[in-house]
Design a protein around this motif. Structure first.
Motif, PDB file in Angstrom:
ATOM      1  N   ASN A  36       0.819  -1.115  -0.100  1.00 24.49           N
ATOM      2  CA  ASN A  36       0.028  -0.148  -0.119  1.00 24.49           C
ATOM      3  C   ASN A  36       0.950   1.113   0.016  1.00 24.49           C
ATOM      4  O   ASN A  36       1.807   1.104   0.367  1.00 24.49           O
ATOM      5  N   SER A  37       0.358   2.256  -0.578  1.00 23.13           N
ATOM      6  CA  SER A  37       1.126   3.577  -0.525  1.00 23.13           C
ATOM      7  C   SER A  37       0.226   4.527   0.461  1.00 23.13           C
ATOM      8  O   SER A  37      -0.942   4.377   0.590  1.00 23.13           O
ATOM      9  N   PHE A  38       0.978   5.503   0.750  1.00 22.95           N
ATOM     10  CA  PHE A  38       0.193   6.631   1.502  1.00 22.95           C
ATOM     11  C   PHE A  38       0.673   7.933   1.443  1.00 22.95           C
ATOM     12  O   PHE A  38       2.110   8.120   1.256  1.00 22.95           O
ATOM     13  N   ILE A  39       0.026   8.924   1.838  1.00 26.99           N
ATOM     14  CA  ILE A  39       0.400  10.238   1.540  1.00 26.99           C
ATOM     15  C   ILE A  39       0.217  11.026   3.130  1.00 26.99           C
ATOM     16  O   ILE A  39      -1.052  10.560   3.581  1.00 26.99           O
ATOM     17  N   GLU A  40       1.113  11.534   3.485  1.00 21.31           N
ATOM     18  CA  GLU A  40       0.799  12.449   4.704  1.00 21.31           C
ATOM     19  C   GLU A  40       0.377  13.814   4.620  1.00 21.31           C
ATOM     20  O   GLU A  40       0.765  14.275   3.470  1.00 21.31           O
ATOM     21  N   ASN A  41      -0.417  14.563   5.258  1.00 20.19           N
ATOM     22  CA  ASN A  41      -0.732  15.781   5.088  1.00 20.19           C
ATOM     23  C   ASN A  41      -1.379  15.909   3.538  1.00 20.19           C
ATOM     24  O   ASN A  41      -1.060  16.872   2.994  1.00 20.19           O
ATOM     25  N   LEU A  42      -2.591  15.352   3.338  1.00 17.07           N
ATOM     26  CA  LEU A  42      -3.390  15.099   2.203  1.00 17.07           C
ATOM     27  C   LEU A  42      -3.931  16.552   2.068  1.00 17.07           C
ATOM     28  O   LEU A  42      -4.801  16.554   3.069  1.00 17.07           O
ATOM     29  N   LYS A  43      -4.145  17.446   0.871  1.00 17.10           N
ATOM     30  CA  LYS A  43      -5.209  18.224   0.751  1.00 17.10           C
ATOM     31  C   LYS A  43      -5.885  18.305  -0.626  1.00 17.10           C
ATOM     32  O   LYS A  43      -5.065  18.031  -1.576  1.00 17.10           O
ATOM     33  N   ILE A  44      -6.973  17.904  -0.686  1.00 18.94           N
ATOM     34  CA  ILE A  44      -7.755  17.838  -1.855  1.00 18.94           C
ATOM     35  C   ILE A  44      -8.820  18.993  -2.079  1.00 18.94           C
ATOM     36  O   ILE A  44      -9.392  19.394  -1.337  1.00 18.94           O
ATOM     37  N   LEU A  45      -8.661  20.004  -3.185  1.00 22.03           N
ATOM     38  CA  LEU A  45      -9.417  20.955  -3.577  1.00 22.03           C
ATOM     39  C   LEU A  45     -10.428  20.535  -4.638  1.00 22.03           C
ATOM     40  O   LEU A  45      -9.759  20.050  -5.559  1.00 22.03           O
ATOM     41  N   GLN A  46     -11.941  20.976  -4.556  1.00 18.80           N
ATOM     42  CA  GLN A  46     -12.840  21.012  -5.626  1.00 18.80           C
ATOM     43  C   GLN A  46     -12.882  22.196  -6.077  1.00 18.80           C
ATOM     44  O   GLN A  46     -13.600  23.296  -5.217  1.00 18.80           O
ATOM     45  N   LEU A  56     -10.961  19.165   1.613  1.00 15.93           N
ATOM     46  CA  LEU A  56     -10.692  18.009   2.200  1.00 15.93           C
ATOM     47  C   LEU A  56      -9.293  18.069   2.619  1.00 15.93           C
ATOM     48  O   LEU A  56      -8.249  18.133   1.890  1.00 15.93           O
ATOM     49  N   ASN A  57      -9.039  18.106   3.989  1.00 21.18           N
ATOM     50  CA  ASN A  57      -7.837  17.927   4.499  1.00 21.18           C
ATOM     51  C   ASN A  57      -7.516  16.776   5.335  1.00 21.18           C
ATOM     52  O   ASN A  57      -8.429  16.350   6.184  1.00 21.18           O
ATOM     53  N   ALA A  58      -6.532  15.679   5.394  1.00 30.66           N
ATOM     54  CA  ALA A  58      -6.204  14.501   6.044  1.00 30.66           C
ATOM     55  C   ALA A  58      -5.112  14.426   6.543  1.00 30.66           C
ATOM     56  O   ALA A  58      -3.881  14.668   5.756  1.00 30.66           O
ATOM     57  N   ARG A  59      -4.702  14.052   7.796  1.00 32.57           N
ATOM     58  CA  ARG A  59      -3.357  13.688   8.337  1.00 32.57           C
ATOM     59  C   ARG A  59      -2.757  12.838   7.424  1.00 32.57           C
ATOM     60  O   ARG A  59      -1.628  12.897   7.195  1.00 32.57           O
ATOM     61  N   LYS A  60      -3.420  11.680   7.134  1.00 36.34           N
ATOM     62  CA  LYS A  60      -2.919  10.574   6.291  1.00 36.34           C
ATOM     63  C   LYS A  60      -4.060   9.945   5.572  1.00 36.34           C
ATOM     64  O   LYS A  60      -5.058   9.929   5.899  1.00 36.34           O
ATOM     65  N   GLU A  71      -8.376   5.598   2.222  1.00 39.43           N
ATOM     66  CA  GLU A  71      -8.683   5.375   3.658  1.00 39.43           C
ATOM     67  C   GLU A  71      -7.944   6.611   4.240  1.00 39.43           C
ATOM     68  O   GLU A  71      -6.647   6.617   4.255  1.00 39.43           O
ATOM     69  N   LEU A  72      -8.672   7.841   4.559  1.00 38.97           N
ATOM     70  CA  LEU A  72      -8.200   8.777   5.352  1.00 38.97           C
ATOM     71  C   LEU A  72      -8.333   8.605   6.779  1.00 38.97           C
ATOM     72  O   LEU A  72      -9.206   8.343   7.392  1.00 38.97           O
ATOM     73  N   SER A  73      -7.536   9.476   7.432  1.00 42.93           N
ATOM     74  CA  SER A  73      -7.571   9.606   9.166  1.00 42.93           C
ATOM     75  C   SER A  73      -7.196  11.116   9.471  1.00 42.93           C
ATOM     76  O   SER A  73      -6.825  11.888   8.778  1.00 42.93           O
ATOM     77  N   ASP A  74      -7.809  11.455  10.520  1.00 44.23           N
ATOM     78  CA  ASP A  74      -7.795  12.788  11.150  1.00 44.23           C
ATOM     79  C   ASP A  74      -8.222  13.749   9.938  1.00 44.23           C
ATOM     80  O   ASP A  74      -7.289  14.583   9.554  1.00 44.23           O
ATOM     81  N   ILE A  75      -9.542  13.883   9.716  1.00 46.58           N
ATOM     82  CA  ILE A  75     -10.146  14.737   8.545  1.00 46.58           C
ATOM     83  C   ILE A  75     -10.810  15.910   8.870  1.00 46.58           C
ATOM     84  O   ILE A  75     -11.534  15.788   9.749  1.00 46.58           O
ATOM     85  N   MET A  77     -13.039  18.724   6.466  1.00 45.71           N
ATOM     86  CA  MET A  77     -13.614  19.179   5.189  1.00 45.71           C
ATOM     87  C   MET A  77     -14.204  20.258   5.431  1.00 45.71           C
ATOM     88  O   MET A  77     -15.190  20.474   6.088  1.00 45.71           O
ATOM     89  N   VAL A  78     -13.885  21.460   4.500  1.00 45.00           N
ATOM     90  CA  VAL A  78     -14.513  22.844   4.479  1.00 45.00           C
ATOM     91  C   VAL A  78     -15.536  22.702   3.282  1.00 45.00           C
ATOM     92  O   VAL A  78     -14.712  22.568   2.248  1.00 45.00           O
ATOM     93  N   ILE A  79     -16.589  23.119   3.519  1.00 44.59           N
ATOM     94  CA  ILE A  79     -17.606  23.350   2.377  1.00 44.59           C
ATOM     95  C   ILE A  79     -17.671  24.834   2.304  1.00 44.59           C
ATOM     96  O   ILE A  79     -18.761  25.524   3.111  1.00 44.59           O
ATOM     97  N   GLN A  80     -17.197  25.271   1.536  1.00 46.82           N
ATOM     98  CA  GLN A  80     -16.931  26.980   1.388  1.00 46.82           C
ATOM     99  C   GLN A  80     -18.331  27.590   0.960  1.00 46.82           C
ATOM    100  O   GLN A  80     -18.493  28.529   1.690  1.00 46.82           O
TER     101      GLN A  80
END
Length: 169
Positions: A36-46, A56-60, A71-75, A77-80
């Motif tokens: 498996n691969s993982f990313i730390e401090n992920l940020k997704i902008l729509q 959406l921000n997630a720690r991992k 699979e996200l942890s410590d999430i 999500m800001v709906i502007q």
């Protein structure tokens, strides 16, 4: 004596080598390591028309091989558009159909209200939100509790079952 020992060791090593090579031909094993691969401090902008609709921000984020899910942890999500912030411990983001779901407690906070829910399924592309579990909506004037909720992009919210409302003076 030393020569006999050397000859014996040589024959032993040849025998072992022969057995290993012979067994290798008979056994056809496909060894593949799946990881498996993982990313730390992920940020997704729509964005829509150049304007950010949600972040959406997630720690991992753990990406499972062969799946379009993370699979996200410590999430958070800001709906502007609605100025709502969701906080969740764990959830799953589906990359192919842009949906977000969680089976853990969701806390949503806005300027005038808070929502607490057992779980959430959020279809990001359509803006539809639903939950089968308990939900609690509260602001300064009233509190509504119930089981099951559906909401759409036009902010129409339906509490489905076991509805209880408390009004404050």
């Amino acid at each position: 004596m030393k020569n006999i020992l050397k000859i014996g060791l040589f024959i032993l090593f040849l025998s072992i080598l022969f057995i290993i090579l012979r067994n290798d031909r008979e056994i056809n094993v496909n060894l593949q390591f799946k990881g498996n691969s993982f990313i730390e401090n992920l940020k997704i902008l729509q964005k829509k028309n150049g304007i950010t609709t949600w972040t959406l921000n997630a720690r991992k984020a753990d990406f499972i091989e062969g799946e379009d899910k993370a699979e996200l942890s410590d999430i958070s999500m800001v709906i502007q558009k609605n100025d709502v912030v969701l906080h969740v411990d764990k959830g799953v983001y589906n990359l192919s159909n842009q949906s977000f779901s969680t089976d853990s407690v969701v806390n949503a906070e806005a300027k005038d209200f808070t929502i607490i829910s057992d779980s959430i399924d959020y279809d990001i592309s359509s803006g539809k939100i639903k939950t089968e579990g308990r939900v609690e909506f509260e602001n300064k004037k009233f509190k509504i509790e119930g089981k099951g909720m559906k909401a759409d992009a036009s902010q129409k919210v339906d509490i489905l079952d076991d509805v209880k409302a408390t009004f404050y003076k």
